[in-house]
Design a protein around this motif. Structure first.
Motif, PDB file in Angstrom:
ATOM      1  N   ALA A 481      37.861 -16.140  -0.681  1.00 46.56           N
ATOM      2  CA  ALA A 481      38.229 -17.302  -1.488  1.00 46.56           C
ATOM      3  C   ALA A 481      39.118 -16.869  -2.646  1.00 46.56           C
ATOM      4  O   ALA A 481      38.905 -15.822  -3.260  1.00 46.56           O
ATOM      5  CB  ALA A 481      36.977 -17.994  -2.012  1.00 46.56           C
ATOM      6  N   ALA A 482      40.118 -17.677  -2.926  1.00 41.61           N
ATOM      7  CA  ALA A 482      40.973 -17.459  -4.102  1.00 41.61           C
ATOM      8  C   ALA A 482      40.597 -18.511  -5.129  1.00 41.61           C
ATOM      9  O   ALA A 482      40.988 -19.664  -5.035  1.00 41.61           O
ATOM     10  CB  ALA A 482      42.444 -17.570  -3.733  1.00 41.61           C
ATOM     11  N   GLY A 483      39.781 -18.120  -6.092  1.00 44.07           N
ATOM     12  CA  GLY A 483      39.282 -19.082  -7.062  1.00 44.07           C
ATOM     13  C   GLY A 483      38.146 -19.903  -6.483  1.00 44.07           C
ATOM     14  O   GLY A 483      37.367 -19.426  -5.653  1.00 44.07           O
ATOM     15  N   ALA A 484      38.059 -21.156  -6.895  1.00 46.38           N
ATOM     16  CA  ALA A 484      36.961 -22.023  -6.486  1.00 46.38           C
ATOM     17  C   ALA A 484      36.997 -22.287  -4.987  1.00 46.38           C
ATOM     18  O   ALA A 484      38.064 -22.354  -4.378  1.00 46.38           O
ATOM     19  CB  ALA A 484      37.035 -23.344  -7.247  1.00 46.38           C
ATOM     20  N   ARG A 485      35.802 -22.444  -4.415  1.00 44.66           N
ATOM     21  CA  ARG A 485      35.722 -22.776  -2.998  1.00 44.66           C
ATOM     22  C   ARG A 485      35.777 -24.276  -2.759  1.00 44.66           C
ATOM     23  O   ARG A 485      35.760 -24.720  -1.615  1.00 44.66           O
ATOM     24  CB  ARG A 485      34.440 -22.185  -2.400  1.00 44.66           C
ATOM     25  CG  ARG A 485      34.388 -20.672  -2.490  1.00 44.66           C
ATOM     26  CD  ARG A 485      33.261 -20.079  -1.668  1.00 44.66           C
ATOM     27  NE  ARG A 485      33.250 -18.629  -1.787  1.00 44.66           N
ATOM     28  CZ  ARG A 485      32.668 -17.816  -0.915  1.00 44.66           C
ATOM     29  NH1 ARG A 485      32.044 -18.318   0.128  1.00 44.66           N
ATOM     30  NH2 ARG A 485      32.703 -16.515  -1.087  1.00 44.66           N
ATOM     31  N   ASP A 486      35.830 -25.039  -3.811  1.00 47.31           N
ATOM     32  CA  ASP A 486      35.949 -26.492  -3.667  1.00 47.31           C
ATOM     33  C   ASP A 486      37.403 -26.858  -3.385  1.00 47.31           C
ATOM     34  O   ASP A 486      38.329 -26.142  -3.747  1.00 47.31           O
ATOM     35  CB  ASP A 486      35.502 -27.192  -4.953  1.00 47.31           C
ATOM     36  CG  ASP A 486      34.035 -26.963  -5.260  1.00 47.31           C
ATOM     37  OD1 ASP A 486      33.259 -26.784  -4.297  1.00 47.31           O
ATOM     38  OD2 ASP A 486      33.676 -26.941  -6.456  1.00 47.31           O
ATOM     39  N   TYR A 487      37.587 -28.019  -2.750  1.00 44.03           N
ATOM     40  CA  TYR A 487      38.929 -28.526  -2.542  1.00 44.03           C
ATOM     41  C   TYR A 487      39.503 -29.049  -3.858  1.00 44.03           C
ATOM     42  O   TYR A 487      38.786 -29.573  -4.703  1.00 44.03           O
ATOM     43  CB  TYR A 487      38.931 -29.674  -1.526  1.00 44.03           C
ATOM     44  CG  TYR A 487      38.583 -29.273  -0.125  1.00 44.03           C
ATOM     45  CD1 TYR A 487      37.395 -29.707   0.471  1.00 44.03           C
ATOM     46  CD2 TYR A 487      39.433 -28.471   0.616  1.00 44.03           C
ATOM     47  CE1 TYR A 487      37.071 -29.347   1.763  1.00 44.03           C
ATOM     48  CE2 TYR A 487      39.109 -28.104   1.922  1.00 44.03           C
ATOM     49  CZ  TYR A 487      37.931 -28.538   2.487  1.00 44.03           C
ATOM     50  OH  TYR A 487      37.607 -28.176   3.755  1.00 44.03           O
ATOM     51  N   SER A 488      40.794 -28.927  -3.984  1.00 44.55           N
ATOM     52  CA  SER A 488      41.525 -29.565  -5.063  1.00 44.55           C
ATOM     53  C   SER A 488      42.225 -30.775  -4.466  1.00 44.55           C
ATOM     54  O   SER A 488      43.030 -30.643  -3.538  1.00 44.55           O
ATOM     55  CB  SER A 488      42.551 -28.598  -5.660  1.00 44.55           C
ATOM     56  OG  SER A 488      43.348 -29.244  -6.627  1.00 44.55           O
ATOM     57  N   CYS A 489      41.909 -31.968  -4.973  1.00 45.03           N
ATOM     58  CA  CYS A 489      42.453 -33.222  -4.445  1.00 45.03           C
ATOM     59  C   CYS A 489      43.266 -33.893  -5.546  1.00 45.03           C
ATOM     60  O   CYS A 489      42.702 -34.498  -6.459  1.00 45.03           O
ATOM     61  CB  CYS A 489      41.320 -34.140  -3.977  1.00 45.03           C
ATOM     62  SG  CYS A 489      40.170 -33.377  -2.801  1.00 45.03           S
ATOM     63  N   ARG A 490      44.580 -33.799  -5.447  1.00 43.40           N
ATOM     64  CA  ARG A 490      45.426 -34.225  -6.550  1.00 43.40           C
ATOM     65  C   ARG A 490      46.547 -35.159  -6.089  1.00 43.40           C
ATOM     66  O   ARG A 490      47.619 -35.212  -6.696  1.00 43.40           O
ATOM     67  CB  ARG A 490      46.004 -33.009  -7.268  1.00 43.40           C
ATOM     68  CG  ARG A 490      44.919 -32.060  -7.809  1.00 43.40           C
ATOM     69  CD  ARG A 490      45.515 -30.902  -8.588  1.00 43.40           C
ATOM     70  NE  ARG A 490      46.243 -31.351  -9.777  1.00 43.40           N
ATOM     71  CZ  ARG A 490      45.680 -31.573 -10.944  1.00 43.40           C
ATOM     72  NH1 ARG A 490      44.366 -31.435 -11.104  1.00 43.40           N
ATOM     73  NH2 ARG A 490      46.422 -31.953 -11.973  1.00 43.40           N
ATOM     74  N   GLY A 491      46.306 -35.892  -5.017  1.00 44.55           N
ATOM     75  CA  GLY A 491      47.312 -36.829  -4.544  1.00 44.55           C
ATOM     76  C   GLY A 491      48.418 -36.141  -3.766  1.00 44.55           C
ATOM     77  O   GLY A 491      48.350 -34.942  -3.482  1.00 44.55           O
ATOM     78  N   THR A 492      49.444 -36.901  -3.416  1.00 43.16           N
ATOM     79  CA  THR A 492      50.559 -36.363  -2.644  1.00 43.16           C
ATOM     80  C   THR A 492      51.878 -36.836  -3.257  1.00 43.16           C
ATOM     81  O   THR A 492      51.914 -37.785  -4.033  1.00 43.16           O
ATOM     82  CB  THR A 492      50.501 -36.827  -1.180  1.00 43.16           C
ATOM     83  OG1 THR A 492      50.577 -38.263  -1.127  1.00 43.16           O
ATOM     84  CG2 THR A 492      49.218 -36.364  -0.500  1.00 43.16           C
ATOM     85  N   THR A 493      52.942 -36.170  -2.870  1.00 47.28           N
ATOM     86  CA  THR A 493      54.285 -36.564  -3.287  1.00 47.28           C
ATOM     87  C   THR A 493      55.130 -36.816  -2.048  1.00 47.28           C
ATOM     88  O   THR A 493      55.160 -35.972  -1.140  1.00 47.28           O
ATOM     89  CB  THR A 493      54.941 -35.474  -4.160  1.00 47.28           C
ATOM     90  OG1 THR A 493      54.225 -35.370  -5.393  1.00 47.28           O
ATOM     91  CG2 THR A 493      56.390 -35.819  -4.454  1.00 47.28           C
ATOM     92  N   VAL A 494      55.783 -37.957  -2.005  1.00 48.86           N
ATOM     93  CA  VAL A 494      56.677 -38.308  -0.892  1.00 48.86           C
ATOM     94  C   VAL A 494      58.113 -38.122  -1.355  1.00 48.86           C
ATOM     95  O   VAL A 494      58.491 -38.566  -2.447  1.00 48.86           O
ATOM     96  CB  VAL A 494      56.455 -39.762  -0.441  1.00 48.86           C
ATOM     97  CG1 VAL A 494      57.404 -40.126   0.692  1.00 48.86           C
ATOM     98  CG2 VAL A 494      55.001 -39.960   0.010  1.00 48.86           C
ATOM     99  N   VAL A 495      58.910 -37.447  -0.530  1.00 49.43           N
ATOM    100  CA  VAL A 495      60.327 -37.248  -0.835  1.00 49.43           C
ATOM    101  C   VAL A 495      61.170 -37.931   0.224  1.00 49.43           C
ATOM    102  O   VAL A 495      60.695 -38.203   1.343  1.00 49.43           O
ATOM    103  CB  VAL A 495      60.667 -35.739  -0.918  1.00 49.43           C
ATOM    104  CG1 VAL A 495      59.887 -35.073  -2.047  1.00 49.43           C
ATOM    105  CG2 VAL A 495      60.382 -35.040   0.407  1.00 49.43           C
ATOM    106  N   PRO A 496      62.421 -38.238  -0.061  1.00 51.78           N
ATOM    107  CA  PRO A 496      63.269 -38.929   0.916  1.00 51.78           C
ATOM    108  C   PRO A 496      63.449 -38.120   2.192  1.00 51.78           C
ATOM    109  O   PRO A 496      63.529 -36.886   2.151  1.00 51.78           O
ATOM    110  CB  PRO A 496      64.604 -39.099   0.175  1.00 51.78           C
ATOM    111  CG  PRO A 496      64.238 -39.019  -1.275  1.00 51.78           C
ATOM    112  CD  PRO A 496      63.112 -38.039  -1.354  1.00 51.78           C
ATOM    113  N   GLU A 497      63.529 -38.815   3.317  1.00 49.96           N
ATOM    114  CA  GLU A 497      63.814 -38.149   4.582  1.00 49.96           C
ATOM    115  C   GLU A 497      65.278 -37.772   4.641  1.00 49.96           C
ATOM    116  O   GLU A 497      65.664 -36.889   5.353  1.00 49.96           O
ATOM    117  CB  GLU A 497      63.462 -39.062   5.766  1.00 49.96           C
ATOM    118  CG  GLU A 497      61.988 -39.330   5.919  1.00 49.96           C
ATOM    119  CD  GLU A 497      61.681 -40.139   7.159  1.00 49.96           C
ATOM    120  OE1 GLU A 497      62.583 -40.347   7.990  1.00 49.96           O
ATOM    121  OE2 GLU A 497      60.522 -40.572   7.321  1.00 49.96           O
TER     122      GLU A 497
END
Length: 497
Positions: A481-497
């Motif tokens: 593990a690198a740091g915490a074993r919990d998930y980090s849930c911080r949303g997503t970013t959408v970029v133009p296709e």
């Protein structure tokens, strides 16, 4: 050597078209029962009685195999001696009862899901369903330039079917797996899905690098196609197709750039994205770099490397000369080995070397050796080294070894297992209402799917990239593990296709 930030808008996701060259060719393996020819017929799950009715545990034997892992859910299975699965042990383990015998998991880890089953009144035989069986197809890249490219996905579906058949049924029906080979070719994928349309009720856990070929075919015949993941824009747009690993090419999780910014703020401003020029990889690398720059990173170099290139020294020298402190790499396990070794040979050690989920393989460490030390990967499932903390991952490892002894677990294998579980839970809940249209309608409503916390929440119905990820690294010659074993849930970013 830096390249322009060009787009390839007709190709989608991410991490799948890493057939580049020799993917993990060293670890590729074709199961003796799965030299799957496209023209071949249905291949019953091991343990299936003649005539198509599953007889029980894998191999037709519920007593266990000497030296194998215990099988949760297999009546009378003999557990291995010793403690629960320890870190770095990828063989799986099982629950044991007070009498020392393996116990069948109950509740959510039960093969049928443990939820309320729909009534069986009105259950009708239809394409792929007989009085005794429900046939599910798996079309994955078995042969082609990289033999066994997505064998792990087909192995995982076979493993789940064996687990299910040992303990459960859907209105009296057992699962039969129709194994098909998409041959790392769009035309072969289309032919495989033509066969699946005619002979299977649904396709489950499929994985193909060129899956655009069968997209229109699946939609045209109304075939529910619950894949491990979609690899092309065409497949993602298929109305009857879904992925247990939900991905959208131009949508990237914020957890990765936010983690880099928090832990390596200086390196984040001197970043480089390096990728292998194959399939959708260049487009996906640029989508990801664009999204990460919106979160504060600065990619001063974006660089592709041709598949046929063996000398990575000039590319590494460019990174050194530019003062790059964060390198993100997208390619195959074998190409990442080449990159890591070139950096070591050039005496170049950036503050952070990051790779993506498909490169999480034991073979990377064994091949790269000391050059692998410090490598980081972002993943959205429980690492196999931590299987003892998650009953579902432990089930996958144990049944994988019984169905395909010696097989290495992979991220896509786990998501193929997840797809099989989701199919079973949906079919069980529908009961007598199970039809292709009903299953598709039900899958469209699935959100936050975790396969009993085996992986982060997936937007199966919406077909959008999941936001929850965590990090692992190579330390002391093993994945940790690198740091915490919990998930980090911080949303997503959408970029133009």
């Amino acid at each position: 050597m830096s390249q322009p930030r060009g787009r390839r808008t007709t190709l989608l996701p991410v991490l799948v078209l890493l057939l580049v060259g020799v993917l993990a060719a060293c670890g590729s393996r074709i199961h003796p029962e799965t030299v799957a020819q496209l023209e071949g017929g249905s291949v019953a799950v091991p343990g299936q009685a003649e005539g198509g009715t599953a007889a029980g545990a894998v191999g037709g034997d519920t007593t266990g195999t000497p030296g194998s892992s215990p099988l949760p859910g297999a009546p009378g299975a003999v557990p291995e001696a010793g403690a629960p699965l320890a870190e770095t042990d990828r063989t799986g383990g099982g629950e044991t009862g007070s009498d020392g015998g393996a116990t069948a998991p109950t509740g959510e880890n039960a093969a049928g899901g443990g939820g309320a089953a729909g009534g069986c009144e009105g259950f009708a035989n239809q394409t792929g369903i007989t009085d005794t069986t429900i046939t599910i197809a798996n079309a994955s890249d078995i042969s082609g330039p990289v033999p066994g490219l997505f064998q792990a996905g087909q192995d995982a579906v076979r493993a789940y079917a064996a687990y299910f058949n040992a303990t459960s049924d859907v209105c009296g029906r057992k699962l039969e797996v129709l194994q098909l080979d998409s041959r790392t070719d769009a035309a072969a994928d289309q032919l495989a899905y033509t066969k699946a349309c005619d002979e299977a009720f649904a396709a489950v856990g499929s994985m193909s690098a060129f899956d655009s070929g069968g997209a229109a075919t699946a939609q045209g015949c109304g075939l529910p196609d619950l894949r491990a993941a979609a690899a092309s824009l065409e497949r993602s747009r298929c109305a009857t197709c879904f992925g247990a690993l939900s991905l959208k090419a131009n949508e990237f999780e914020n957890a990765v750039p936010d983690w880099v910014m928090a832990n390596y703020p200086d390196a984040a401003k001197k970043a480089a994205y390096v990728w292998i020029n194959a399939g959708a990889v260049p487009a996906n690398a640029n989508y990801q770099a664009d999204a990460m720059e919106k979160r504060g990173l600065d990619f001063i170099i974006r660089q592709g490397i041709d598949i046929s290139e063996f000398n990575y020294a000039p590319y590494v020298q460019e990174l050194k000369d530019a003062g790059v402190e964060y390198v993100q790499f997208l390619g195959s396990s074998s190409h990442s080995v080449r990159m890591a070794q070139a950096m070591q040979q050039q005496g170049y050690k950036p503050d952070l070397f990051m790779m993506s989920q498909p490169m999480y393989e034991q073979g990377y460490i064994s091949q790269a050796g000391e050059a692998a030390e410090g490598t980081h990967i972002f993943i959205t499932h429980v690492p196999f080294e931590e299987a003892s903390t998650n009953p579902e991952v432990s089930l996958y490892l144990a049944w994988l070894q019984q169905a395909s002894p010696g097989a290495e677990p992979t991220s896509y294998g786990l998501f193929a297992w997840s797809a099989a579980r989701l199919f079973v839970e949906q079919a069980t809940a529908l009961g007598g209402k199970l039809t292709r249209p009903a299953l598709i309608a039900s899958l469209k409503q699935v959100k936050d799917w975790t396969a009993n916390d085996a992986h982060g929440p997936q937007n199966v119905g919406a077909k959008r990239t999941g936001e929850c990820w965590r990090f692992i690294k190579v330390e002391g010659g093993r994945w940790t593990a690198a740091g915490a074993r919990d998930y980090s849930c911080r949303g997503t970013t959408v970029v133009p296709e």
